[in-house]
Write a protein that holds these residues in place. Structure first.
Motif, PDB file in Angstrom:
ATOM      1  N   VAL A 129       0.835  -1.199   0.000  1.00 16.59           N
ATOM      2  CA  VAL A 129       0.000   0.000   0.000  1.00 16.59           C
ATOM      3  C   VAL A 129       0.868   1.247   0.000  1.00 16.59           C
ATOM      4  O   VAL A 129       1.766   1.395   0.841  1.00 16.59           O
ATOM      5  CB  VAL A 129      -0.939   0.023   1.234  1.00 16.59           C
ATOM      6  CG1 VAL A 129      -1.849   1.235   1.174  1.00 16.59           C
ATOM      7  CG2 VAL A 129      -1.749  -1.263   1.317  1.00 16.59           C
ATOM      8  N   THR A 130       0.601   2.140  -0.924  1.00 11.43           N
ATOM      9  CA  THR A 130       1.265   3.441  -0.975  1.00 11.43           C
ATOM     10  C   THR A 130       0.382   4.467  -0.290  1.00 11.43           C
ATOM     11  O   THR A 130      -0.834   4.499  -0.512  1.00 11.43           O
ATOM     12  CB  THR A 130       1.520   3.856  -2.426  1.00 11.43           C
ATOM     13  OG1 THR A 130       2.317   2.843  -3.057  1.00 11.43           O
ATOM     14  CG2 THR A 130       2.254   5.195  -2.487  1.00 11.43           C
ATOM     15  N   ARG A 131       0.973   5.290   0.527  1.00  9.01           N
ATOM     16  CA  ARG A 131       0.218   6.271   1.302  1.00  9.01           C
ATOM     17  C   ARG A 131      -0.628   7.164   0.389  1.00  9.01           C
ATOM     18  O   ARG A 131      -0.162   7.631  -0.645  1.00  9.01           O
ATOM     19  CB  ARG A 131       1.166   7.136   2.127  1.00  9.01           C
ATOM     20  CG  ARG A 131       0.488   7.910   3.241  1.00  9.01           C
ATOM     21  CD  ARG A 131       1.491   8.756   4.007  1.00  9.01           C
ATOM     22  NE  ARG A 131       2.596   7.969   4.527  1.00  9.01           N
ATOM     23  CZ  ARG A 131       2.563   7.282   5.658  1.00  9.01           C
ATOM     24  NH1 ARG A 131       1.450   7.258   6.372  1.00  9.01           N
ATOM     25  NH2 ARG A 131       3.621   6.612   6.066  1.00  9.01           N
ATOM     26  N   GLY A 132      -1.877   7.346   0.768  1.00  8.81           N
ATOM     27  CA  GLY A 132      -2.755   8.222   0.015  1.00  8.81           C
ATOM     28  C   GLY A 132      -3.550   7.540  -1.078  1.00  8.81           C
ATOM     29  O   GLY A 132      -4.418   8.154  -1.695  1.00  8.81           O
ATOM     30  N   THR A 133      -3.295   6.253  -1.326  1.00  9.65           N
ATOM     31  CA  THR A 133      -4.041   5.533  -2.349  1.00  9.65           C
ATOM     32  C   THR A 133      -5.331   4.979  -1.771  1.00  9.65           C
ATOM     33  O   THR A 133      -5.531   4.948  -0.561  1.00  9.65           O
ATOM     34  CB  THR A 133      -3.205   4.386  -2.938  1.00  9.65           C
ATOM     35  OG1 THR A 133      -2.851   3.481  -1.875  1.00  9.65           O
ATOM     36  CG2 THR A 133      -1.946   4.910  -3.592  1.00  9.65           C
ATOM     37  N   LYS A 134      -6.212   4.507  -2.643  1.00  5.84           N
ATOM     38  CA  LYS A 134      -7.475   3.931  -2.204  1.00  5.84           C
ATOM     39  C   LYS A 134      -7.225   2.590  -1.511  1.00  5.84           C
ATOM     40  O   LYS A 134      -6.168   1.979  -1.654  1.00  5.84           O
ATOM     41  CB  LYS A 134      -8.408   3.724  -3.403  1.00  5.84           C
ATOM     42  CG  LYS A 134      -8.873   5.008  -4.069  1.00  5.84           C
ATOM     43  CD  LYS A 134      -9.813   4.691  -5.221  1.00  5.84           C
ATOM     44  CE  LYS A 134     -10.306   5.978  -5.879  1.00  5.84           C
ATOM     45  NZ  LYS A 134     -11.226   5.690  -7.020  1.00  5.84           N
ATOM     46  N   ILE A 135      -8.246   2.130  -0.776  1.00  4.49           N
ATOM     47  CA  ILE A 135      -8.163   0.827  -0.128  1.00  4.49           C
ATOM     48  C   ILE A 135      -7.935  -0.242  -1.206  1.00  4.49           C
ATOM     49  O   ILE A 135      -8.686  -0.304  -2.184  1.00  4.49           O
ATOM     50  CB  ILE A 135      -9.455   0.510   0.640  1.00  4.49           C
ATOM     51  CG1 ILE A 135      -9.700   1.569   1.714  1.00  4.49           C
ATOM     52  CG2 ILE A 135      -9.392  -0.882   1.259  1.00  4.49           C
ATOM     53  CD1 ILE A 135     -11.033   1.430   2.400  1.00  4.49           C
ATOM     54  N   PRO A 136      -6.906  -1.060  -1.080  1.00  6.46           N
ATOM     55  CA  PRO A 136      -6.644  -2.069  -2.107  1.00  6.46           C
ATOM     56  C   PRO A 136      -7.787  -3.084  -2.191  1.00  6.46           C
ATOM     57  O   PRO A 136      -8.356  -3.483  -1.182  1.00  6.46           O
ATOM     58  CB  PRO A 136      -5.355  -2.749  -1.617  1.00  6.46           C
ATOM     59  CG  PRO A 136      -4.773  -1.826  -0.602  1.00  6.46           C
ATOM     60  CD  PRO A 136      -5.914  -1.090  -0.001  1.00  6.46           C
ATOM     61  N   ARG A 137      -8.095  -3.466  -3.409  1.00  5.37           N
ATOM     62  CA  ARG A 137      -9.087  -4.522  -3.582  1.00  5.37           C
ATOM     63  C   ARG A 137      -8.482  -5.874  -3.227  1.00  5.37           C
ATOM     64  O   ARG A 137      -7.289  -6.101  -3.379  1.00  5.37           O
ATOM     65  CB  ARG A 137      -9.562  -4.563  -5.038  1.00  5.37           C
ATOM     66  CG  ARG A 137     -10.501  -3.442  -5.427  1.00  5.37           C
ATOM     67  CD  ARG A 137     -11.029  -3.696  -6.827  1.00  5.37           C
ATOM     68  NE  ARG A 137     -12.069  -2.751  -7.181  1.00  5.37           N
ATOM     69  CZ  ARG A 137     -12.757  -2.811  -8.316  1.00  5.37           C
ATOM     70  NH1 ARG A 137     -12.494  -3.762  -9.197  1.00  5.37           N
ATOM     71  NH2 ARG A 137     -13.696  -1.916  -8.577  1.00  5.37           N
ATOM     72  N   GLU A 138      -9.348  -6.765  -2.763  1.00  8.24           N
ATOM     73  CA  GLU A 138      -8.884  -8.125  -2.499  1.00  8.24           C
ATOM     74  C   GLU A 138      -8.538  -8.799  -3.814  1.00  8.24           C
ATOM     75  O   GLU A 138      -9.306  -8.749  -4.778  1.00  8.24           O
ATOM     76  CB  GLU A 138      -9.947  -8.926  -1.757  1.00  8.24           C
ATOM     77  CG  GLU A 138      -9.475 -10.318  -1.373  1.00  8.24           C
ATOM     78  CD  GLU A 138     -10.502 -11.075  -0.569  1.00  8.24           C
ATOM     79  OE1 GLU A 138     -11.351 -11.733  -1.197  1.00  8.24           O
ATOM     80  OE2 GLU A 138     -10.470 -10.995   0.670  1.00  8.24           O
ATOM     81  N   THR A 139      -7.383  -9.422  -3.868  1.00  5.54           N
ATOM     82  CA  THR A 139      -6.923 -10.109  -5.072  1.00  5.54           C
ATOM     83  C   THR A 139      -6.880 -11.611  -4.830  1.00  5.54           C
ATOM     84  O   THR A 139      -6.942 -12.081  -3.694  1.00  5.54           O
ATOM     85  CB  THR A 139      -5.519  -9.634  -5.467  1.00  5.54           C
ATOM     86  OG1 THR A 139      -4.591 -10.010  -4.422  1.00  5.54           O
ATOM     87  CG2 THR A 139      -5.473  -8.115  -5.651  1.00  5.54           C
TER      88      THR A 139
END
Length: 269
Positions: free
Chosen positions: A85-95
Motif C-alpha cells: 500500500v502506498t500512502r494516500g491511495t485507495k483501499i486495495p481490492r482483495e486479489t
C-alpha cells in the motif's frame, strides 16, 4: 509436525522470514495505531506480543487476516505480498493472491466466533469443505482427529451453547487448525474465560508450541505463559515495538523503561 499446507498451490518465493511488516502504518483519524512498523517473524518461531491496551498489538493480527488494511507499507507472508500500500491511495481490492496467501494463516479470537447453529464437528468441517474443497468425509476425519487432540471428542455433536467458554475456545483452536495453516495467530485467547477455565486452553496452546513447527504469533496478557512458550517476546507501546528479545531477558532484565513500567504493573496484580 504440522501437516503441510494443502490449499490451492501458489508459486513460492524464497524468504528468510515467514512474516514481514515493512514500514507499515495504520491510523484511525488522529489515532496512530501503527507507526512505520518494521517487524519480522521467522518460520517456526513462537512470538508473544505484550503491551498496554491500544498499543497496536491486535491490529497486527487483523492486518495479517486482512480484517484491517494498512494505510502504508508492505506485508508479506512466506515471501508473498499480502499488502502493498502506498500512502494516500485507495483501499486495495482483495486479489486472488491475497486470498491464497491468507489461507496460510489461522486465527483464534478473544470471542470464540463459532457458528451457534452448527455442532462442534460441523464448525470444524465448514471451512475445509467450502474453502479448500475438501470432501466431507475427509473434513470429518480431520475434524475428529483435532477434537481428540484438544480433548473434546466426546462433544462432537454438541452445539456451542452446550459448551463452556473454555471448551468453545478449544473448539475454535481446532477449527483454525482444520485449515492446516502455516501461521497461527492468537488474540488474547484466554481473556474472555473464567479463571478456572484458562488452564485447559493454555495447555492446548502449549502442546502446539512444543510439538509443531507452525509459526505462532500470540497477543497475550498471560505473562508467565508467554515467558514459558515463546522464542521471542515483543513489547509494543504507542504503535511501535519498543523492545524485543528472548523471554528470559525481557521478563528478568528489560532494557527499556516503558517495558519495566508495564511489567511491574501487570506482574504485581
Amino acid at each position: 509436525m504440522q501437516p503441510p499446507y494443502d490449499g490451492t498451490p501458489v508459486q513460492e518465493q524464497t524468504s528468510d522470514y515467514m512474516i514481514t511488516f515493512d514500514d507499515v502504518s495504520k491510523s484511525w483519524g488522529d489515532n496512530h495505531v501503527l507507526k512505520s512498523l518494521n517487524f519480522d517473524v521467522k518460520p517456526g518461531e513462537k512470538v508473544s506480543i505484550i503491551g498496554p491496551s491500544g498499543s497496536g498489538k491486535t491490529t497486527i493480527l487483523r492486518i495479517l487476516m486482512t480484517l484491517e488494511y494498512p494505510d502504508h507499507g508492505v506485508v508479506t507472508v512466506e515471501g508473498e505480498k499480502l499488502w502493498n500500500v502506498t500512502r494516500g491511495t485507495k483501499i486495495p481490492r482483495e486479489t486472488k493472491q491475497m486470498r491464497l496467501t491468507r489461507r496460510k494463516i489461522g486465527m483464534v479470537f478473544q470471542q470464540f466466533n463459532l457458528f451457534p447453529h452448527m455442532t462442534t464437528i460441523e464448525n470444524l468441517m465448514e471451512a475445509p469443505v467450502q474453502v479448500l474443497g475438501m470432501s466431507k468425509d475427509e473434513a470429518r476425519e480431520r475434524g475428529m482427529e483435532l477434537l481428540e487432540m484438544v480433548g473434546l471428542s466426546q462433544h462432537v455433536d454438541h452445539k456451542p451453547p452446550q459448551l463452556s467458554g473454555g471448551q468453545q475456545q478449544r473448539v475454535a483452536i481446532a477449527r483454525a487448525l482444520a485449515m492446516r495453516p502455516k501461521v497461527l495467530l492468537f488474540d488474547e485467547p484466554t481473556s474472555a474465560l473464567d479463571p478456572e477455565l484458562i488452564g485447559d486452553v493454555l495447555n492446548v496452546i502449549r502442546d502446539l508450541a512444543t510439538s509443531t513447527d507452525m509459526t505462532m504469533l500470540m497477543v497475550t496478557h498471560e505473562m508467565r505463559f508467554a515467558e514459558e512458550i515463546s522464542d521471542r517476546v515483543v513489547m509494543f507501546d504507542h504503535g511501535r515495538a519498543v523492545e524485543q528479545g528472548p523471554p528470559e531477558r525481557i521478563f528478568k532484565n528489560p532494557e527499556n523503561e516503558r517495558t519495566r513500567e508495564f511489567l511491574r504493573a501487570v506482574l504485581e496484580r
